[in-house]
Design a protein around this motif. Structure first.
Motif, PDB file in Angstrom:
ATOM      1  N   PRO A   4      13.081  19.602  -1.863  1.00 42.78           N
ATOM      2  CA  PRO A   4      14.056  20.675  -1.513  1.00 42.78           C
ATOM      3  C   PRO A   4      14.310  21.767  -2.242  1.00 42.78           C
ATOM      4  O   PRO A   4      13.981  21.332  -3.402  1.00 42.78           O
ATOM      5  CB  PRO A   4      15.156  19.650  -1.304  1.00 42.78           C
ATOM      6  N   ASP A   5      14.713  22.766  -1.847  1.00 49.14           N
ATOM      7  CA  ASP A   5      14.868  23.962  -2.631  1.00 49.14           C
ATOM      8  C   ASP A   5      16.301  24.059  -3.523  1.00 49.14           C
ATOM      9  O   ASP A   5      16.365  24.525  -4.486  1.00 49.14           O
ATOM     10  CB  ASP A   5      14.642  25.277  -1.922  1.00 49.14           C
ATOM     11  N   ILE A   6      17.160  22.966  -2.877  1.00 46.31           N
ATOM     12  CA  ILE A   6      18.403  22.812  -3.619  1.00 46.31           C
ATOM     13  C   ILE A   6      18.700  21.327  -3.661  1.00 46.31           C
ATOM     14  O   ILE A   6      18.055  20.594  -2.902  1.00 46.31           O
ATOM     15  CB  ILE A   6      19.710  23.626  -2.962  1.00 46.31           C
ATOM     16  N   GLU A   7      19.690  20.907  -4.536  1.00 49.01           N
ATOM     17  CA  GLU A   7      19.915  19.450  -4.589  1.00 49.01           C
ATOM     18  C   GLU A   7      20.356  18.844  -3.340  1.00 49.01           C
ATOM     19  O   GLU A   7      21.167  19.407  -2.653  1.00 49.01           O
ATOM     20  CB  GLU A   7      20.907  19.301  -5.791  1.00 49.01           C
ATOM     21  N   GLN A   8      19.932  17.680  -3.055  1.00 50.55           N
ATOM     22  CA  GLN A   8      20.377  17.060  -1.616  1.00 50.55           C
ATOM     23  C   GLN A   8      20.638  15.527  -2.149  1.00 50.55           C
ATOM     24  O   GLN A   8      20.466  14.635  -1.174  1.00 50.55           O
ATOM     25  CB  GLN A   8      18.934  17.093  -0.723  1.00 50.55           C
ATOM     26  N   SER A   9      21.247  15.481  -3.200  1.00 52.81           N
ATOM     27  CA  SER A   9      21.608  13.937  -3.669  1.00 52.81           C
ATOM     28  C   SER A   9      22.660  13.544  -2.733  1.00 52.81           C
ATOM     29  O   SER A   9      23.462  14.304  -2.112  1.00 52.81           O
ATOM     30  CB  SER A   9      22.250  13.708  -4.957  1.00 52.81           C
ATOM     31  N   SER A  10      22.447  12.128  -2.377  1.00 53.60           N
ATOM     32  CA  SER A  10      23.294  11.379  -1.416  1.00 53.60           C
ATOM     33  C   SER A  10      23.470  11.828  -0.205  1.00 53.60           C
ATOM     34  O   SER A  10      24.435  11.588   0.760  1.00 53.60           O
ATOM     35  CB  SER A  10      24.973  11.696  -2.098  1.00 53.60           C
ATOM     36  N   MET A  11      22.377  12.338   0.373  1.00 56.45           N
ATOM     37  CA  MET A  11      22.350  13.054   1.723  1.00 56.45           C
ATOM     38  C   MET A  11      21.691  12.030   2.717  1.00 56.45           C
ATOM     39  O   MET A  11      21.437  12.283   3.825  1.00 56.45           O
ATOM     40  CB  MET A  11      21.596  14.415   1.719  1.00 56.45           C
ATOM     41  N   GLY A  12      21.354  10.947   2.006  1.00 61.25           N
ATOM     42  CA  GLY A  12      20.508   9.838   2.898  1.00 61.25           C
ATOM     43  C   GLY A  12      19.177  10.183   3.542  1.00 61.25           C
ATOM     44  O   GLY A  12      18.515  11.148   2.969  1.00 61.25           O
ATOM     45  N   GLN A  13      19.081   9.860   4.850  1.00 56.32           N
ATOM     46  CA  GLN A  13      17.954  10.180   5.375  1.00 56.32           C
ATOM     47  C   GLN A  13      18.191  11.073   6.387  1.00 56.32           C
ATOM     48  O   GLN A  13      17.499  11.013   7.577  1.00 56.32           O
ATOM     49  CB  GLN A  13      17.329   8.975   6.432  1.00 56.32           C
ATOM     50  N   ALA A  14      19.024  12.058   6.318  1.00 57.71           N
ATOM     51  CA  ALA A  14      19.168  13.275   7.297  1.00 57.71           C
ATOM     52  C   ALA A  14      17.957  14.045   7.494  1.00 57.71           C
ATOM     53  O   ALA A  14      17.020  14.184   6.755  1.00 57.71           O
ATOM     54  CB  ALA A  14      20.285  14.116   7.001  1.00 57.71           C
ATOM     55  N   ILE A  15      17.722  14.312   8.851  1.00 54.72           N
ATOM     56  CA  ILE A  15      16.495  15.312   9.072  1.00 54.72           C
ATOM     57  C   ILE A  15      17.274  16.603   9.736  1.00 54.72           C
ATOM     58  O   ILE A  15      18.142  16.500  10.421  1.00 54.72           O
ATOM     59  CB  ILE A  15      15.548  14.583   9.989  1.00 54.72           C
ATOM     60  N   THR A  16      16.707  17.782   9.670  1.00 54.05           N
ATOM     61  CA  THR A  16      16.987  18.915  10.254  1.00 54.05           C
ATOM     62  C   THR A  16      16.348  19.249  11.478  1.00 54.05           C
ATOM     63  O   THR A  16      15.214  19.502  11.517  1.00 54.05           O
ATOM     64  CB  THR A  16      16.712  20.097   9.196  1.00 54.05           C
ATOM     65  N   SER A  17      17.023  19.104  12.675  1.00 51.91           N
ATOM     66  CA  SER A  17      16.839  19.159  13.906  1.00 51.91           C
ATOM     67  C   SER A  17      17.269  20.184  14.752  1.00 51.91           C
ATOM     68  O   SER A  17      16.678  20.511  15.685  1.00 51.91           O
ATOM     69  CB  SER A  17      16.814  17.686  14.731  1.00 51.91           C
ATOM     70  N   SER A  18      18.372  21.022  14.141  1.00 55.06           N
ATOM     71  CA  SER A  18      18.926  22.224  14.891  1.00 55.06           C
ATOM     72  C   SER A  18      18.638  23.303  14.658  1.00 55.06           C
ATOM     73  O   SER A  18      19.111  24.399  15.024  1.00 55.06           O
ATOM     74  CB  SER A  18      20.528  21.949  14.508  1.00 55.06           C
ATOM     75  N   ARG A  19      17.637  23.792  13.576  1.00 50.98           N
ATOM     76  CA  ARG A  19      16.772  24.849  13.283  1.00 50.98           C
ATOM     77  C   ARG A  19      15.604  24.782  12.314  1.00 50.98           C
ATOM     78  O   ARG A  19      15.342  23.508  12.128  1.00 50.98           O
ATOM     79  CB  ARG A  19      17.794  25.332  11.874  1.00 50.98           C
ATOM     80  N   PRO A  20      14.872  25.634  12.373  1.00 42.13           N
ATOM     81  CA  PRO A  20      13.518  25.388  11.672  1.00 42.13           C
ATOM     82  C   PRO A  20      13.592  25.404  10.256  1.00 42.13           C
ATOM     83  O   PRO A  20      14.644  25.748   9.793  1.00 42.13           O
ATOM     84  CB  PRO A  20      12.684  26.631  12.175  1.00 42.13           C
ATOM     85  N   VAL A  21      12.714  24.729   9.501  1.00 41.85           N
ATOM     86  CA  VAL A  21      12.503  24.812   8.144  1.00 41.85           C
ATOM     87  C   VAL A  21      11.458  25.640   7.501  1.00 41.85           C
ATOM     88  O   VAL A  21      10.339  25.803   8.256  1.00 41.85           O
ATOM     89  CB  VAL A  21      12.782  23.474   7.500  1.00 41.85           C
ATOM     90  N   ASN A  22      11.828  26.256   6.307  1.00 40.12           N
ATOM     91  CA  ASN A  22      10.639  26.872   5.723  1.00 40.12           C
ATOM     92  C   ASN A  22       9.819  26.168   4.669  1.00 40.12           C
ATOM     93  O   ASN A  22      10.428  25.128   4.199  1.00 40.12           O
ATOM     94  CB  ASN A  22      11.314  28.107   4.895  1.00 40.12           C
ATOM     95  N   PHE A  23       8.646  26.498   4.341  1.00 38.74           N
ATOM     96  CA  PHE A  23       7.831  25.717   3.429  1.00 38.74           C
ATOM     97  C   PHE A  23       7.088  26.849   2.549  1.00 38.74           C
ATOM     98  O   PHE A  23       6.130  27.699   3.113  1.00 38.74           O
ATOM     99  CB  PHE A  23       6.756  25.351   4.589  1.00 38.74           C
ATOM    100  N   ARG A  24       7.607  26.904   1.345  1.00 35.03           N
ATOM    101  CA  ARG A  24       7.342  28.112   0.628  1.00 35.03           C
ATOM    102  C   ARG A  24       6.628  27.685  -0.572  1.00 35.03           C
ATOM    103  O   ARG A  24       7.183  26.765  -1.451  1.00 35.03           O
ATOM    104  CB  ARG A  24       8.465  29.070   0.156  1.00 35.03           C
ATOM    105  N   ARG A  25       5.489  28.117  -1.156  1.00 31.83           N
ATOM    106  CA  ARG A  25       4.611  27.936  -2.390  1.00 31.83           C
ATOM    107  C   ARG A  25       5.536  28.362  -3.593  1.00 31.83           C
ATOM    108  O   ARG A  25       5.999  29.371  -3.421  1.00 31.83           O
ATOM    109  CB  ARG A  25       3.675  28.726  -2.350  1.00 31.83           C
ATOM    110  N   VAL A  26       5.552  27.492  -4.546  1.00 35.11           N
ATOM    111  CA  VAL A  26       6.417  27.858  -5.667  1.00 35.11           C
ATOM    112  C   VAL A  26       5.193  27.527  -6.881  1.00 35.11           C
ATOM    113  O   VAL A  26       4.550  26.619  -6.808  1.00 35.11           O
ATOM    114  CB  VAL A  26       7.685  27.087  -5.991  1.00 35.11           C
TER     115      VAL A  26
END
Ligand code: MN
Length: 244
Positions: A36-58
């Motif tokens: 994840p690009d930012i901290e997602q602690s304690s977010m459990g097993q949520a998935i993002t289904s209402s918008r597309p997600v980006n996949f960016r090389r770093v």
């Protein structure tokens, strides 16, 4: 063929724990990082289904790494879909232990569980919060040893590993569920309004044989987990009642 290891976490792609785990994994197999690009602690097993997600090389050391504007589980689903033949997902090293009831909230463990749901193996690795960022590198020999031990067991789709700062030994444990560690603490903001902190403070001591007890004893805790939450005992009893 080399083991294909997908690395993720819930602390975000620039966490020192993630890089430490990737370096260890590089000694075990072929590594790719999707986190994840930012901290997602304690977010459990949520998935993002209402918008597309980006996949960016770093750029992350010499690793092939990607950041995702989504949850740890998104990273696993996306990473596994974009890289053929992933064998196992290592999630961590989380900056903070994931013991007992925090297993229900942890994004670190959820990422490993997402892997197990996809038919891959998932291993979550957590350690205490450390002041020095290099602390996670110092744990490396222990992490490597325990990961190899877990990988050698072929029937463990999902494993939760917790390490103390200076481990004495290793033990197989069960998840502690008796003592809930969530406490809501009210405070007042500068405007005099009340707000609440959700804290992670153990309320009671740990039961023998549990992940929490292993930590108290200074041992690495390895907990084999399963996806099926069915209460087998009650199911048998209830199904038996139906027959009468
Ligand atoms: Mn975290």
């Amino acid at each position: 063929m080399k083991l294909r290891i997908l690395i993720t976490n819930d602390d975000g792609i620039y966490s020192p724990g993630l890089l430490a785990l990737a370096k260890i994994a590089a000694g075990i197999g072929e590594v790719r990082i999707v986190a994840p690009d930012i901290e997602q602690s304690s977010m459990g097993q949520a998935i993002t289904s209402s918008r597309p997600v980006n996949f960016r090389r770093v750029v992350l050391s010499s690793f092939e790494a990607y950041r995702v504007n989504g949850t740890p589980s998104d990273c696993v689903a996306l990473g596994a879909s974009q890289w053929d033949g992933v064998d196992v997902v290592f999630s961590g090293i989380n900056m903070g232990l994931n013991l007992g009831n925090s297993c229900w909230h942890s994004g670190t463990l959820a990422a490993a569980r997402q892997a197990a749901l996809l038919g891959l193996r998932g291993v979550a690795v957590s350690a205490p919060v450390m002041k020095e960022e290099t602390g996670y590198d110092l744990l490396a020999p222990h992490v490597e040893e325990v990961l190899k031990k877990v990988l050698a067991e072929k029937n463990l789709p999902l494993v939760n590993i917790n390490l103390p700062v200076k481990p004495h030994g290793m033990e197989w444990t069960r998840m502690s569920v008796r003592h809930y560690d969530g406490k809501v603490v009210p405070q007042t903001d500068p405007m005099g309004r009340i707000h609440y902190w959700y804290t992670v403070v153990p309320i009671e001591g740990a039961e023998p044989g549990t992940d929490r007890k292993a930590m108290e004893s200074g041992n690495i805790s390895i907990t084999p987990l399963r996806l099926d939450l069915t209460d087998e005992h009650e199911l048998v009893r209830l199904q038996g009642m139906n027959r009468h």
